[in-house]
Write a protein that holds these residues in place. Sequence first.
Motif, PDB file in Angstrom:
ATOM      1  N   ILE A 258       0.844  -1.204   0.000  1.00 24.32           N
ATOM      2  CA  ILE A 258       0.000   0.000   0.000  1.00 24.32           C
ATOM      3  C   ILE A 258       0.876   1.250   0.000  1.00 24.32           C
ATOM      4  O   ILE A 258       0.682   2.176  -0.799  1.00 24.32           O
ATOM      5  N   GLU A 259       1.870   1.247   0.873  1.00 26.91           N
ATOM      6  CA  GLU A 259       2.783   2.392   0.973  1.00 26.91           C
ATOM      7  C   GLU A 259       3.610   2.552  -0.295  1.00 26.91           C
ATOM      8  O   GLU A 259       3.831   3.667  -0.786  1.00 26.91           O
ATOM      9  N   LYS A 279      -6.669   7.319  -9.301  1.00 24.30           N
ATOM     10  CA  LYS A 279      -7.463   6.889  -8.153  1.00 24.30           C
ATOM     11  C   LYS A 279      -6.904   5.569  -7.620  1.00 24.30           C
ATOM     12  O   LYS A 279      -6.735   4.614  -8.369  1.00 24.30           O
ATOM     13  N   PHE A 280      -6.648   5.554  -6.324  1.00 23.10           N
ATOM     14  CA  PHE A 280      -6.110   4.352  -5.670  1.00 23.10           C
ATOM     15  C   PHE A 280      -7.127   3.879  -4.639  1.00 23.10           C
ATOM     16  O   PHE A 280      -7.404   4.558  -3.656  1.00 23.10           O
ATOM     17  N   LYS A 281      -7.679   2.687  -4.871  1.00 24.35           N
ATOM     18  CA  LYS A 281      -8.732   2.158  -3.997  1.00 24.35           C
ATOM     19  C   LYS A 281      -8.139   1.175  -2.973  1.00 24.35           C
ATOM     20  O   LYS A 281      -7.602   0.147  -3.341  1.00 24.35           O
ATOM     21  N   TYR A 282      -8.241   1.544  -1.697  1.00 20.33           N
ATOM     22  CA  TYR A 282      -7.837   0.642  -0.628  1.00 20.33           C
ATOM     23  C   TYR A 282      -8.480   1.121   0.668  1.00 20.33           C
ATOM     24  O   TYR A 282      -8.935   2.266   0.782  1.00 20.33           O
ATOM     25  N   GLU A 283      -8.522   0.248   1.655  1.00 19.04           N
ATOM     26  CA  GLU A 283      -9.146   0.589   2.929  1.00 19.04           C
ATOM     27  C   GLU A 283      -8.205   1.449   3.768  1.00 19.04           C
ATOM     28  O   GLU A 283      -6.989   1.232   3.789  1.00 19.04           O
ATOM     29  N   GLU A 284      -8.763   2.432   4.453  1.00 22.12           N
ATOM     30  CA  GLU A 284      -7.982   3.333   5.295  1.00 22.12           C
ATOM     31  C   GLU A 284      -7.258   2.528   6.381  1.00 22.12           C
ATOM     32  O   GLU A 284      -7.853   1.710   7.080  1.00 22.12           O
ATOM     33  N   GLY A 285      -5.948   2.750   6.492  1.00 21.64           N
ATOM     34  CA  GLY A 285      -5.158   2.055   7.501  1.00 21.64           C
ATOM     35  C   GLY A 285      -4.756   0.643   7.115  1.00 21.64           C
ATOM     36  O   GLY A 285      -4.122  -0.060   7.896  1.00 21.64           O
ATOM     37  N   GLN A 286      -5.119   0.226   5.919  1.00 27.27           N
ATOM     38  CA  GLN A 286      -4.808  -1.131   5.468  1.00 27.27           C
ATOM     39  C   GLN A 286      -3.311  -1.282   5.211  1.00 27.27           C
ATOM     40  O   GLN A 286      -2.661  -0.395   4.645  1.00 27.27           O
ATOM     41  N   GLN A 287      -2.742  -2.392   5.626  1.00 28.33           N
ATOM     42  CA  GLN A 287      -1.350  -2.723   5.369  1.00 28.33           C
ATOM     43  C   GLN A 287      -1.255  -4.155   4.857  1.00 28.33           C
ATOM     44  O   GLN A 287      -1.854  -5.060   5.439  1.00 28.33           O
ATOM     45  N   ILE A 288      -0.513  -4.328   3.772  1.00 28.21           N
ATOM     46  CA  ILE A 288      -0.314  -5.669   3.211  1.00 28.21           C
ATOM     47  C   ILE A 288       1.172  -5.850   2.948  1.00 28.21           C
ATOM     48  O   ILE A 288       1.739  -5.218   2.047  1.00 28.21           O
ATOM     49  N   PHE A 289       1.815  -6.707   3.738  1.00 29.10           N
ATOM     50  CA  PHE A 289       3.250  -6.922   3.598  1.00 29.10           C
ATOM     51  C   PHE A 289       3.509  -8.167   2.741  1.00 29.10           C
ATOM     52  O   PHE A 289       2.965  -9.241   3.012  1.00 29.10           O
TER      53      PHE A 289
END
Length: 398
Positions: A258-259, A279-289
């Motif tokens: 995400i970052e 436009k970037f669609k993702y959930e607020e605070g979402q992290q995927i390592f």
Amino acid sequence: MNFLKTKVFHLFNIDSNIYSQRQRWKYLLLVFAVFIGISSLLYTNKLVQKLSNEERKKVELWSEATKKLIEIDLSDKDLSFMLKVIEDNKTVPVILTNSHGRIISARNLDSLRIDDTRYLRRQLSIMKEQRPPIVIDLGNDEKNYIYYKDSTILTQLSYYPYIQLSIISLFILVSYFAFSSSRNAEQNKVWVGLSKETAHQLGTPTSSLMAWVELLKVKNIDPSIVNELGKDVNRLKIITERFSKVGSKPILLPGDIIEVLENAIQYIKTRYSQKVQIKFKYEEGQQIFIPLNISLFEWVIENICKNAVDAIEGTGTISISITEFARSLVVDISDTGKGIPKSKFKTVFKPGYTTKQRGWGLGLSLSKRIIEEYHDGKVFVYKSEIDKGTTFRILLKK
């Protein structure tokens, strides 16, 4: 930089010419191999047909001769002659049964399974389907039957054209992969050499510019100017590092995708006008390592988005979305551009393919290499419609 661009472009043209020549040779050899294969197959098939006809005549002659000899010999009711006829036959598979269907004797079948009753019954069933038996009338309503089928040689001959076709197909397939592997190996050498040369050429002036930036910081220069210059120099440093990593297996470390996408998008936004919406669609605070080489992965996103900007011709929308699964991750990059014909879905990833007059056609090819060879993933055109847009899909392992 102009010298570097000219040199790289020259190297790429040489590689493209070699690639084109090898492609022509590959197709010529493939056509030649197919011609030889078909000619050999037709000729062999003709010979097989002749041999098959001769062998079939022998089987029919053996059958008729057996009938005649049995008719002559039936007067003494001695079956030893019939058994001798069966045993002297060296090629035709035969089974002798009584009127109740019990198998009395068999010949020219699988010697290792000759005592297997189920095997003999299956062979008897096959013989009954192929041709009617030779009937031996022993009198007193007692009859024996000799069942037989195509000889072993005839059966082998019938399979021969298919075996030959398989061998020819295998030869063509192996030859094709050998040529492809050779081409890819040589192309990879050019890729690596080109990348290393680019990194080397950029390294010296970049280091010099970094020193100049540090010097300007101690002078009475507008800090905003120095700051912007520093950003450009850092960008050159990143580009140099990217090219230096092509050709060697990069280290993958856990990174928040995400970052990484956010950083890449922010950089892209600064390069294009506000008419291009990202436009970037993702959930607020979402992290995927996931395991990533951040520098190279950002390069992939930049390349695909750059192609999307070219496709929408300066005005339109680019949408980036993430779909997370248990063991994998999907990144979709969609645009509202002119679209890609279905016939070009794979071609767009080939080195040198471009629709722009000044383009090199390297961006998507490099992206494919980075994702598939370095990140063990997949990148492809997921869908596209002319004058409606295109979606590129990246599949990554978590």
